[in-house]
Design a protein around this motif. Sequence first.
Motif, PDB file in Angstrom:
ATOM      1  N   LEU A 461       0.851  -1.181   0.000  1.00  0.00           N
ATOM      2  CA  LEU A 461       0.000   0.000   0.000  1.00  0.00           C
ATOM      3  C   LEU A 461       0.888   1.232   0.000  1.00  0.00           C
ATOM      4  CD1 LEU A 461      -3.020   0.764   0.111  1.00  0.00           C
ATOM      5  CD2 LEU A 461      -2.817   0.868   2.595  1.00  0.00           C
ATOM      6  N   LYS A 462       0.777   2.023  -1.095  1.00  0.00           N
ATOM      7  CA  LYS A 462       1.656   3.186  -1.249  1.00  0.00           C
ATOM      8  C   LYS A 462       0.888   4.493  -1.355  1.00  0.00           C
ATOM      9  CE  LYS A 462       4.619   0.282  -4.180  1.00  0.00           C
ATOM     10  NZ  LYS A 462       5.204   0.172  -5.538  1.00  0.00           N
ATOM     11  N   THR A 463      -0.435   4.429  -1.302  1.00  0.00           N
ATOM     12  CA  THR A 463      -1.249   5.622  -1.529  1.00  0.00           C
ATOM     13  C   THR A 463      -1.104   6.612  -0.387  1.00  0.00           C
ATOM     14  OG1 THR A 463      -2.978   4.020  -0.966  1.00  0.00           O
ATOM     15  CG2 THR A 463      -3.113   5.033  -3.093  1.00  0.00           C
ATOM     16  N   LYS A 464      -0.249   7.591  -0.579  1.00  0.00           N
ATOM     17  CA  LYS A 464       0.095   8.530   0.492  1.00  0.00           C
ATOM     18  C   LYS A 464      -1.058   9.453   0.891  1.00  0.00           C
ATOM     19  CE  LYS A 464       4.332   7.057   0.490  1.00  0.00           C
ATOM     20  NZ  LYS A 464       4.784   6.142   1.545  1.00  0.00           N
ATOM     21  N   SER A 465      -2.040   9.653  -0.004  1.00  0.00           N
ATOM     22  CA  SER A 465      -3.142  10.574   0.284  1.00  0.00           C
ATOM     23  C   SER A 465      -4.310   9.896   0.982  1.00  0.00           C
ATOM     24  CB  SER A 465      -3.639  11.224  -1.015  1.00  0.00           C
ATOM     25  OG  SER A 465      -2.614  11.963  -1.633  1.00  0.00           O
ATOM     26  N   LEU A 466      -4.242   8.581   1.156  1.00  0.00           N
ATOM     27  CA  LEU A 466      -5.372   7.821   1.687  1.00  0.00           C
ATOM     28  C   LEU A 466      -5.767   8.317   3.079  1.00  0.00           C
ATOM     29  CD1 LEU A 466      -7.085   5.458   0.595  1.00  0.00           C
ATOM     30  CD2 LEU A 466      -5.688   3.929   1.991  1.00  0.00           C
ATOM     31  N   GLN A 467      -7.095   8.560   3.255  1.00  0.00           N
ATOM     32  CA  GLN A 467      -7.621   9.016   4.545  1.00  0.00           C
ATOM     33  C   GLN A 467      -8.487   7.957   5.221  1.00  0.00           C
ATOM     34  OE1 GLN A 467      -9.677  12.718   3.878  1.00  0.00           O
ATOM     35  NE2 GLN A 467      -7.967  13.630   2.794  1.00  0.00           N
ATOM     36  N   THR A 468      -9.181   7.147   4.405  1.00  0.00           N
ATOM     37  CA  THR A 468     -10.086   6.122   4.933  1.00  0.00           C
ATOM     38  C   THR A 468      -9.892   4.829   4.160  1.00  0.00           C
ATOM     39  OG1 THR A 468     -11.748   7.778   5.563  1.00  0.00           O
ATOM     40  CG2 THR A 468     -12.497   5.505   5.336  1.00  0.00           C
ATOM     41  N   HIS A 489      -1.916  10.763   6.219  1.00  0.00           N
ATOM     42  CA  HIS A 489      -3.296  11.250   6.107  1.00  0.00           C
ATOM     43  C   HIS A 489      -4.335  10.215   6.528  1.00  0.00           C
ATOM     44  CE1 HIS A 489      -1.959  14.894   4.059  1.00  0.00           C
ATOM     45  NE2 HIS A 489      -1.183  14.130   3.308  1.00  0.00           N
ATOM     46  N   LEU A 490      -3.970   8.951   6.628  1.00  0.00           N
ATOM     47  CA  LEU A 490      -4.952   7.914   6.969  1.00  0.00           C
ATOM     48  C   LEU A 490      -5.427   8.086   8.406  1.00  0.00           C
ATOM     49  CD1 LEU A 490      -6.298   5.344   5.747  1.00  0.00           C
ATOM     50  CD2 LEU A 490      -4.644   4.030   7.077  1.00  0.00           C
ATOM     51  N   LYS A 491      -6.743   8.316   8.573  1.00  0.00           N
ATOM     52  CA  LYS A 491      -7.337   8.514   9.899  1.00  0.00           C
ATOM     53  C   LYS A 491      -8.117   7.287  10.368  1.00  0.00           C
ATOM     54  CE  LYS A 491      -6.248  12.978   9.991  1.00  0.00           C
ATOM     55  NZ  LYS A 491      -5.281  13.543  10.933  1.00  0.00           N
ATOM     56  N   LEU A 510       1.413   3.960   9.845  1.00  0.00           N
ATOM     57  CA  LEU A 510       0.125   4.672   9.898  1.00  0.00           C
ATOM     58  C   LEU A 510       0.206   5.718  11.009  1.00  0.00           C
ATOM     59  CD1 LEU A 510      -2.413   1.730   9.452  1.00  0.00           C
ATOM     60  CD2 LEU A 510      -1.329   3.145   7.711  1.00  0.00           C
ATOM     61  N   VAL A 511       1.014   6.712  10.805  1.00  0.00           N
ATOM     62  CA  VAL A 511       1.377   7.644  11.878  1.00  0.00           C
ATOM     63  C   VAL A 511       0.231   8.557  12.290  1.00  0.00           C
ATOM     64  CG1 VAL A 511       3.833   7.620  11.333  1.00  0.00           C
ATOM     65  CG2 VAL A 511       2.334   9.225  10.139  1.00  0.00           C
ATOM     66  N   SER A 512      -0.820   8.691  11.465  1.00  0.00           N
ATOM     67  CA  SER A 512      -1.913   9.607  11.780  1.00  0.00           C
ATOM     68  C   SER A 512      -3.218   8.894  12.093  1.00  0.00           C
ATOM     69  CB  SER A 512      -2.140  10.568  10.604  1.00  0.00           C
ATOM     70  OG  SER A 512      -1.002  11.358  10.363  1.00  0.00           O
ATOM     71  N   LYS A 533       3.481   2.337  18.488  1.00  0.00           N
ATOM     72  CA  LYS A 533       4.006   3.540  17.852  1.00  0.00           C
ATOM     73  C   LYS A 533       2.909   4.411  17.251  1.00  0.00           C
ATOM     74  CE  LYS A 533       8.663   1.881  16.813  1.00  0.00           C
ATOM     75  NZ  LYS A 533       9.715   1.765  15.760  1.00  0.00           N
ATOM     76  N   LEU A 534       1.655   3.953  17.323  1.00  0.00           N
ATOM     77  CA  LEU A 534       0.538   4.716  16.759  1.00  0.00           C
ATOM     78  C   LEU A 534       0.097   5.761  17.778  1.00  0.00           C
ATOM     79  CD1 LEU A 534      -1.444   1.793  15.090  1.00  0.00           C
ATOM     80  CD2 LEU A 534       0.367   3.220  14.132  1.00  0.00           C
ATOM     81  N   LYS A 535       0.845   6.842  17.850  1.00  0.00           N
ATOM     82  CA  LYS A 535       0.659   7.824  18.924  1.00  0.00           C
ATOM     83  C   LYS A 535      -0.578   8.693  18.754  1.00  0.00           C
ATOM     84  CE  LYS A 535       5.546   7.941  20.112  1.00  0.00           C
ATOM     85  NZ  LYS A 535       6.754   8.756  20.368  1.00  0.00           N
ATOM     86  N   ASN A 536      -1.219   8.658  17.572  1.00  0.00           N
ATOM     87  CA  ASN A 536      -2.444   9.435  17.357  1.00  0.00           C
ATOM     88  C   ASN A 536      -3.699   8.581  17.471  1.00  0.00           C
ATOM     89  OD1 ASN A 536      -1.573  12.239  16.677  1.00  0.00           O
ATOM     90  ND2 ASN A 536      -0.408  11.172  15.104  1.00  0.00           N
ATOM     91  N   LEU A 537      -3.525   7.281  17.764  1.00  0.00           N
ATOM     92  CA  LEU A 537      -4.664   6.381  17.853  1.00  0.00           C
ATOM     93  C   LEU A 537      -5.549   6.758  19.043  1.00  0.00           C
ATOM     94  CD1 LEU A 537      -5.790   3.850  16.415  1.00  0.00           C
ATOM     95  CD2 LEU A 537      -4.590   2.474  18.123  1.00  0.00           C
ATOM     96  N   GLU A 538      -6.860   6.891  18.779  1.00  0.00           N
ATOM     97  CA  GLU A 538      -7.814   7.259  19.830  1.00  0.00           C
ATOM     98  C   GLU A 538      -8.746   6.109  20.187  1.00  0.00           C
ATOM     99  OE1 GLU A 538      -9.898  10.759  18.641  1.00  0.00           O
ATOM    100  OE2 GLU A 538      -8.095  11.991  18.508  1.00  0.00           O
TER     101      GLU A 538
END
Length: 718
Positions: A461-468, A489-491, A510-512, A533-538
């Motif tokens: 998976l290389k799609t850098k713009s992917l959000q969902t 950008h993946l949320k 998946l840093v975001s 390492k997923l520091k933005n995971l809620e």
Amino acid sequence: MIGLWGPGGIGKTTFAKALYNAIENQFHGCSFLERVREKSNQSGGLVALQEQLLSQIFSRTKFTVYTVDEGISLIQERLCRKKVLLVLDDVDDMGQLNALAGKGDWFGKGSRIIVTSRDRHLLTSHDKNYVYEHAFTNSNKVEIRRDLIDGALRYAGGLPLALEVLGSFLRGRKEPEWKSTLHKLSKIPESKINRVLKISFDGLDENEREIFLDIACFFKGKSIKDIKEVLDSCDFDTIIGIEILIERSLIKNEDETLQMHDLIQSMGQDIVNQACRDDPGKRSRLWLLEDVEDVFCYNTGTDAVKAIVLDWPLPKAIIISPDTFANMKKLRMLILLGGHISSQAQVRLPNELRWLEWPNAPNLEFGSCPKKLMRLDVPKSHIRQLGGNSQKFSKLKSIDFSECKSLVSIHDLSSAPNMEKLILKGCESLVEVHPSIGDLVKLEVLSLELCSNLRNFLNMLKTKSLQTLVLHGCSKLEKFPDIVGKMEHLKRLDLHGTAIKELPASIENLVSVESMNLASCKNLVRLPLQIYKLKNLESLDLGDCSNLITFPKNMEDSTDPHGCLGFRRLRQLHLYGCNLSEVEFLENFSSFPALEFLHLQYNKFTHMPTCINKYYCLRSLNVRGCEVLQEIPQLPPDIVYLYADCCKSLQILPDLWGQPSHTWSVSLVSCCELFGKGVNMDDVANVSLLEVSLCLYVYVYVYVYVYNFKCLTCVLSV
């Protein structure tokens, strides 16, 4: 009850609004219902108007009405003692009045009901007085000869709408342009408002004309955002075009929707129809059911047709030929909603098409060069495949193939570099997707939800713009791809119900990501340590992952400011039904500094870590059905909910006597060890709970459910 009567454009609505604004503070509740005629003709329109009336008068209350009769009763019941101001604008049917303001005794003393209509008989038959007034807006002085101004007023025929449109057109123009316009008006035999309004249309550039006609024929009342997206795909300069039309008073921006006076809309539609009164196949736009049926059934479309938009339920199915669109070589927009149109063979589409929305479409064939297509929405259609070396979708941005049961493959989409959204939800026959999808650099949304036969997704998976990314319900998908490079950008990642066995270590890229759903992944056996390492995971949901017997333990010191592991923002952790035999990962409480909801129900661990009281953000702890759990240690001070019912081995609860004064909800259903096996109740912290529940000044509520006589005896003895 007052009626304002007069022809369209006379200023009834303007007058009613002015009156409404002037006196509304004298009433207990107010409602202004615009375009009653138009809205009541929509599906459920009268019911929606009744809900709007009540919701506006009771401004903080949301009303739900299911039938017109129910709405009538509700209006009478709630408003019969209330002094209200109600305006019903543009009424053309007695049924509308009967549903919204049937009789004066529906409303309290001092109420005022104002109704505007073009039908004088409608108002008089409803026992209303009627008022007929010309209403003019104030205008600033302009440096133009008085006789030219008088001429403009004369040609406006005393109609405020015509005066507004003509004035907007002439505003800022010099005297020669005024003379030219009035000379053109002088050639009109009668002062017909359509012809007066058309003067403003004739002064538009080609870009604004096309935008105006599309709005008049298709998009009145639609959101500006949606209109802009459609018209931009047709290569129009939409933003400036809409701004110019607003300046000319041809359209209005009302709550981010584009509205247009009925007479202006009629003028625009008449311009289109004048091209060929007797043959709709030679007009630029088709929007009426009978015209579309005629063109489709008799295959009479020509290259004059630029757009077809139909949003009406068809009385019967229409069968079209494969060549129905063959002669519509300039067709740029095709939107067919609400009806069933089928073909016995593959239907060929023209290359000029930019926007296609066609639910339940037959199998479609795209030309060898569909390079202008930007939107392709054909949910529940019979399309079988898309893509291939011969097709260049260079401008395509969005595909929706939801529930296309016949779709078996998505071919090479490397020729669609601008793709932003790919929806393949519910494509049950889809077995694989082409690897080129993983290289689409602009892709933002990718959904393969409920593709129950999908086995091969992507290796990388290389799609850098992917959000969902949604793979929910892909029950045969066993492997998740490696993530190449950081995806910033993946949320949202949804893998609910897949057959995935493990996540790759590259999940750390998946840093975001904020939400990760792995619930019901029953083949999942392990998680990589890199998940920390997923520091933005809620939110992390691993519920019903029945083969996940352990959760990785963070061995690093997360209190170290340079430490690389730890959930900095995780608020919700769901681990119910995972067969966890221990919860040692919770001992490193600094890895979960923001945790509020911890769901551990139906697991097999016997003890919880004593450091649970250091989870200072924790609000809810659920250990329901943990049958071998023996003890719950002291909990953090701000916890609100504890669910520990059906914990058959539970012997010790935390002493909550010293907890701060706040509402508690504690569920202890069928805790046999605690209440039914001779435990010394004086030594059990729950005694304090029961005692505290009797102290009215400490607002603590405990709910103890007793299921057998043995428990009842024990509790009563305490």
